[in-house]
Design an enzyme around this catalytic site. Structure first.
Site, PDB file in Angstrom:
ATOM      1  N   SER A 127       8.006 -20.134   1.097  1.00 13.91           N
ATOM      2  CA  SER A 127       6.741 -20.801   0.900  1.00 13.91           C
ATOM      3  C   SER A 127       6.074 -21.343   2.166  1.00 13.91           C
ATOM      4  O   SER A 127       4.906 -21.693   2.133  1.00 13.91           O
ATOM      5  CB  SER A 127       6.934 -21.955  -0.084  1.00 13.91           C
ATOM      6  OG  SER A 127       7.831 -22.911   0.466  1.00 13.91           O
ATOM      7  N   LYS A 148       3.970 -28.003   7.876  1.00 11.24           N
ATOM      8  CA  LYS A 148       3.744 -27.568   6.502  1.00 11.24           C
ATOM      9  C   LYS A 148       3.192 -28.741   5.688  1.00 11.24           C
ATOM     10  O   LYS A 148       3.649 -29.883   5.858  1.00 11.24           O
ATOM     11  CB  LYS A 148       5.081 -27.096   5.918  1.00 11.24           C
ATOM     12  CG  LYS A 148       5.000 -26.431   4.551  1.00 11.24           C
ATOM     13  CD  LYS A 148       6.401 -25.979   4.127  1.00 11.24           C
ATOM     14  CE  LYS A 148       6.407 -25.253   2.799  1.00 11.24           C
ATOM     15  NZ  LYS A 148       7.766 -24.835   2.399  1.00 11.24           N
ATOM     16  N   SER A 186      12.669 -20.726   2.146  1.00  4.62           N
ATOM     17  CA  SER A 186      11.244 -20.908   2.395  1.00  4.62           C
ATOM     18  C   SER A 186      10.820 -20.981   3.854  1.00  4.62           C
ATOM     19  O   SER A 186       9.649 -20.826   4.165  1.00  4.62           O
ATOM     20  CB  SER A 186      10.728 -22.156   1.674  1.00  4.62           C
ATOM     21  OG  SER A 186      10.444 -21.849   0.331  1.00  4.62           O
TER      22      SER A 186
END
Lengths: 454, 592
Positions: B237, B147, B261
């Site tokens: 996310s 990420k 997330s």
């Protein structure tokens, strides 16, 4: 107070606790960290990690002394309470370039841990504060925490100053920053006290503001407009768990390696001799004056130098102290040297003192030889005395001859003496000294001269 | 600015809007309410109200049946790392295939940066090691993605924000470095919501991430619209990381999990997503959102793989003072494990308004599976859970306000051209750099932290946080081993539907089942169990006790083996055969 980090993190950590112990603080078994928010270019994270709620240590005491009296040799001992000692992050340094109207920021120290001491408002003049800070410097140096050099920012002092009439509560305070020596600290505080009194006397109000000390003018000037009250929006620092310390090895909980935690007992045992203890010991052991013990401890390395000389000479410590304080320090100060840079080693000084003590050279010659040794450190004391022919004239006949010559060449003075004015004898003695370049014993010479003129 | 009066999200509160100033009850929460499968769970799932009622009474999936491939995959034991060591596939081949797949599925917008060149070099080195019989470990030569809020040395790190434009970190996050040190091959940095603030991966500067499952034959056949207008969100996310693993372009991916997330997109994209115990994995180098809740998350195609990665990443890091010593863990999950020793708790508060019938049916089906296999299943109560999301928002905003203060345009990233004064430069830099989601949270957080508000918001939320944690502790103390809950209310929303509500509303809905775990620091894992009627994954969450991550994964592994979650088949991927079988392998892809 910054930490000397040359010895790694673990030592730095123990230096923190040792410093708290040396300042007689109560160490909190658990302390907490907080974030204090404000936008300032020298604080790159936008907040400072500090200890607002529970600091490392509280309720300490710093004992310090300063001199009073007309000759400034009367030692007065006072103390100031230390409210708390906290660990917090250092900030960067802003450098303002007025010509190009830009600000450069040195972030090298930003985020590095430093120790902040908060003292209670118990000091009443610049001199007291300076003496307290001086004592703090000595303690920190003795512990090895840091050199505590103010000019280099290892120790920084912000002075909070307020004035009030006797019996009334403390007045509105100002904070004075930008002080980079102990001398400036005293000056800044005294200036600020005077300024605030004048403000109040002319019916004005003292503002709660930050001021900067200007070393050129000796004034304090307003520093930054705080644009009203700052709300620092404190919150607990989430990245640092509470800090635990343990009383003794036995109180360390199971599953925790005692070698990896702070154990107070262990640290107390490591406390070195503190300056106040050193001074007492010097006065008691060597019978020197208290004021001299301050000089010995204040100058880095001077105490060791003194003790070294005392151990290698037969002379009384009270005589040695005169050499160390007057001759050695006089020369060092005039050339701005440290004790470690002295061209004359303790051994060489001891040798010189021994020659004077045993009557091989006169005490005035000895002072002369000292200056020669200073200029030519490669030569031994014996070499200098021999080269310059400075050995004491102990031969009675030779002394008689020299005295006779002087008496004969000063008939007028002899007449005056014979009429009863014995003071003039001193002039004749001076002539003998000049003739012999001080290589005579004044007691002997006086005896001979007295005989001759009587 | 948002209203300072926080109201409970409607998906949580049953009585509509609720003032934030909650009466803190003196009665301890977290007790076992009833033995056996809760009546409401069995009634609802078996009753006529359920669309798939009759099916769900049996252990079969109540929704669409899994394609046959799933059955075969589960029993295949060709592991990629074994294949690598045996020379059946090379690390460079594997790496090239992953990079090809990233490019083939570029429409998913899962990646911000593709590190093809350095990846091939890393793969080459892995091949050299494997050839000489000296592999670094089970991950040597395995492609992974990260990420884009983890710092990666010499690789730009954006947090999907204009604020970090041009930022190239001089170091790698500890968890990234640990993977690299194991020989794993970094193929790219994945897309996210700006600074990980969101639950859809729709609010980043690089645009939304698309859910790979909305490009399967199953989804497309039901859609009457263009693939470019009708697609589902990935969740967030960490949507990019989830999509990368789901679309088979990485074997594992790192996400971050602050309120869900990692688990939310993992759940919506049908991959295994683990949020480890707080402090078990280092956060050093993870650009912070909420320091007291952030954990690096692990996303893989199987529980077994997640366990392998956890074992490598866990442990103390001197650069993160909140890390703890990892408990000793065996080399792999136990093969033989008796589910009858396990007690599964079903928290009744998780039967919340808005829970879809498909998801409820899955919850019911899997709970029944546990019970039928001999596990004890008990209904439990976590009475303070309903207040969790509100408190989470207060604490989140406070830490966000604090953590975002470092982005001032001076040291790195975007800097405004306005330079009339330092303050003006700060203000415009931050206005230009942050999107309105980030700006709102900063503003709210600073409001909550004001001296006059601190006690009313921050302190109250922390008190509630402690009660929520106590609830969970009490449940585990009463003998429960794991809690079984839904991960999300429903399957992935259509993008066009999702953006009808603002980020805050969506976060409140999406994080409702996931963030209590972050408040309490517990481990949780989400495992896909079936596809919804729309052909999108539905997953369930298992919550474990602090530092019992291994036990949690052991139970998750058992559950994974029972549920028969299908393989993904991307629509129109006619070259499917070209993908190496090992790349498509779902279960036990990595491992020793």
């Amino acid at each position: 107070v910054t930490f000397d980090q040359s010895n790694g993190l673990l030592l730095t950590k123990s230096l923190l606790w040792i410093s708290c112990l040396a300042l007689n603080c109560t160490i909190n078994r658990k302390s907490l960290f907080d974030r204090k928010h404000y936008f300032y270019a020298d604080m790159p994270a936008g907040y400072q990690i500090t200890q607002q709620r529970v600091p490392i240590a509280v309720n300490g005491m710093l004992v310090y002394s300063h001199f009073e009296g007309r000759r400034r040799n009367q030692v007065v001992t006072k103390s100031v309470k230390i409210k708390q000692i906290q660990l917090e992050q250092d900030s960067g340094k802003s450098l303002h370039d007025d010509e190009q109207s830009q600000t450069l920021i040195d972030l090298n120290r930003a985020g590095v841990g430093l120790m902040e001491l908060v003292m209670e408002p118990e000091m009443c003049c610049g001199e007291e504060a300076a003496a307290a800070v001086r004592e703090l410097q000595l303690i920190l140096q003795a512990l090895g925490t840091c050199q505590a050099n103010m000019a280099e920012g290892q120790l920084r002092v912000d002075a909070n100053v307020s004035v009030h009439r006797p019996g009334e509560p403390l007045g509105v305070r100002t904070e004075v920053k930008n002080i980079n020596s102990v001398r400036h600290l005293a000056k800044a505080i005294d200036y600020e006290i005077q300024r605030q009194m004048e403000v109040l006397q002319s019916a004005g109000k003292v503002l709660n503001e930050t001021r900067a000390f200007d070393s050129k003018s000796g004034n304090t000037i307003p520093m930054r407009d705080k644009e009203g009250l700052q709300d620092y929006r404190f919150m607990p620092e989430p990245n640092l768990p509470p800090l635990f310390v343990y009383e003794s090895k036995a109180s360390v909980p199971a599953g925790v390696d005692p070698a990896q935690v702070v154990v107070i007992d262990r640290l107390s045992a490591q406390l070195p001799e503190l300056p106040s203890v050193k001074r007492t010991r010097l006065v008691e052991t060597y019978g020197i004056l208290q004021e001299h013990s301050f000089t010995l401890v204040n100058e880095d390395g001077l105490m060791d130098y003194f003790e070294n000389v005392v151990q290698t000479t037969k002379a009384e410590p009270r005589k040695v102290i005169g050499w160390v304080i007057k001759e050695l320090m006089g020369n060092l100060n005039s050339q701005n040297l440290k004790v470690s840079q002295s061209p004359i080693s303790p051994c060489a000084l001891a040798e010189l003192i021994n020659l004077a003590e045993s009557g091989h050279i006169s005490s005035s010659t000895a002072k002369q030889v000292f200056q020669e040794m200073w200029k030519a450190p490669e030569k031994t004391v014996g070499q200098i005395v021999k080269e310059q022919d400075l050995w004491m004239i102990n031969d009675k006949e030779e002394l008689q001859k020299i005295c006779r010559r002087i008496v004969d060449s000063h008939p007028e003075e002899v007449q005056i003496i014979r009429r009863g004015n014995k003071k003039v004898l001193n002039k004749l003695m001076g002539e003998v000294q000049r003739e012999t370049k001080g290589r005579t014993d004044p007691v002997q010479v006086r005896a001979i001269l007295e005989k001759m003129v009587s | 600015m948002e209203s300072p009066t926080i109201t409970a999200s409607r998906s949580v509160s049953r009585r509509g809007e609720k003032r934030f100033h909650v009466e803190i009850s003196k009665t301890g929460g977290g007790e076992v309410v009833a033995q056996g499968l809760p009546a409401w769970l069995s009634t609802l799932s078996a009753g006529p109200a359920s669309a798939r009622g009759p099916e769900s009474a049996s252990p079969q999936p109540p929704t669409r049946a899994a394609p046959n491939t799933a059955q075969t995959c589960r029993h295949l034991h060709s592991k990629v790392s074994q294949a690598l060591r045996d020379g059946r596939v090379s690390a460079t081949e594997l790496c090239r295939k992953c990079i090809d797949q990233i490019q083939r599925t570029h429409y998913l917008n899962a990646f911000i940066t593709i590190t093809g060149e350095t990846a091939m070099e890393q793969a080459q080195r892995a091949d050299n090691r494997i050839r000489t019989g000296k592999p670094l470990g089970p991950l040597d030569g395995i492609p992974f993605s990260v990420k884009d809020n983890f710092c990666t040395e010499n690789i730009k790190t954006t947090c999907a924000s204009k604020m970090l434009k041009g930022y190239v970190p001089p170091f790698s996050a500890t968890v990234v470095q640990k993977l690299l040190d194991q020989g794993a091959v970094l193929v790219g940095k994945t897309n996210l919501d700006e600074f990980a603030m969101g639950a859809g991966s729709t609010d980043g500067v690089f645009g939304p991430v698309r859910n790979p499952w909305s490009y399967t034959t199953l989804y497309r056949e039901q859609s009457t619209e263009d693939p470019d207008s009708d697609w589902a969100i990935s969740g967030g996310s960490s949507g990019g990381s989830a999509a990368a693993v789901a679309a088979l372009s990485s074997f594992l991916a790192l996400g971050s999990d602050t309120g869900g997330s990692t688990r939310n997109p993992g759940s919506l994209c049908g991959v295994v997503a683990l949020k480890p115990t707080y402090g078990l994995l280092s956060r050093h180098g993870l650009i912070p959102l909420v320091n007291s809740m952030d954990v690096p998350g692990i996303m893989t195609r199987s529980v077994h793989d997640a366990a392998t990665v956890l074992r490598i990443l866990q442990g103390r890091d001197e650069r993160d003072s909140t890390t703890v010593q990892a408990p000793s863990t065996p080399p792999s999950l136990p093969e033989h494990f008796d589910i009858r020793d396990i007690c599964v708790g079903i928290p009744k508060e998780y039967h919340a308004p808005g829970l879809s019938t498909d998801t409820l049916a899955q919850w019911s089906r899997v709970a029944a599976m546990f019970e039928q296999a001999g596990a004890r299943v008990q209904e439990v109560s976590l009475p303070h859970t309903q207040h969790s999301i509100v408190c989470y928002h207060v604490l989140c905003c406070c830490e966000v306000a604090s953590n975002m203060a470092r982005f001032d345009g001076l040291e790195y990233g975007h800097r405004s051209t306005i330079d009339s004064s330092t303050d003006a430069m700060y203000a415009t830099t931050r206005h230009e750099g942050f999107n309105n989601v980030v700006r709102r949270r900063i503003l709210s957080g600073n409001y909550f932290l004001l001296k006059s508000n601190y006690e009313r918001y921050f302190v109250k939320a922390q008190q509630m946080r402690r009660l929520i944690t106590e609830d969970l502790k009490n449940v585990f103390r009463s003998g429960i081993d794991v809690l079984l809950t839904p991960t999300t209310l429903s399957d992935a929303a259509r993008y066009t539907d999702f953006i009808q509500e603002d980020n805050r509303t969506r976060s409140a809905q999406e994080d409702v089942f996931t963030q209590p775990v972050n408040m309490a620091g517990l481990p949780a894992v989400t495992v896909p169990t079936a596809l919804s009627r729309r052909g999108l994954p539905i997953s369930l969450q298992l919550i474990g006790q602090t530092l019992q991550d291994w036990k949690l994964l052991t139970v998750a592994h058992w559950m994974e083996q029972q549920v028969n979650f299908p393989m993904i088949h991307l629509h129109g991927d006619s070259d499917e055969r070209k993908l190496d079988r090992s790349v498509r392998e779902r279960t036990h892809t990595i491992g020793s």
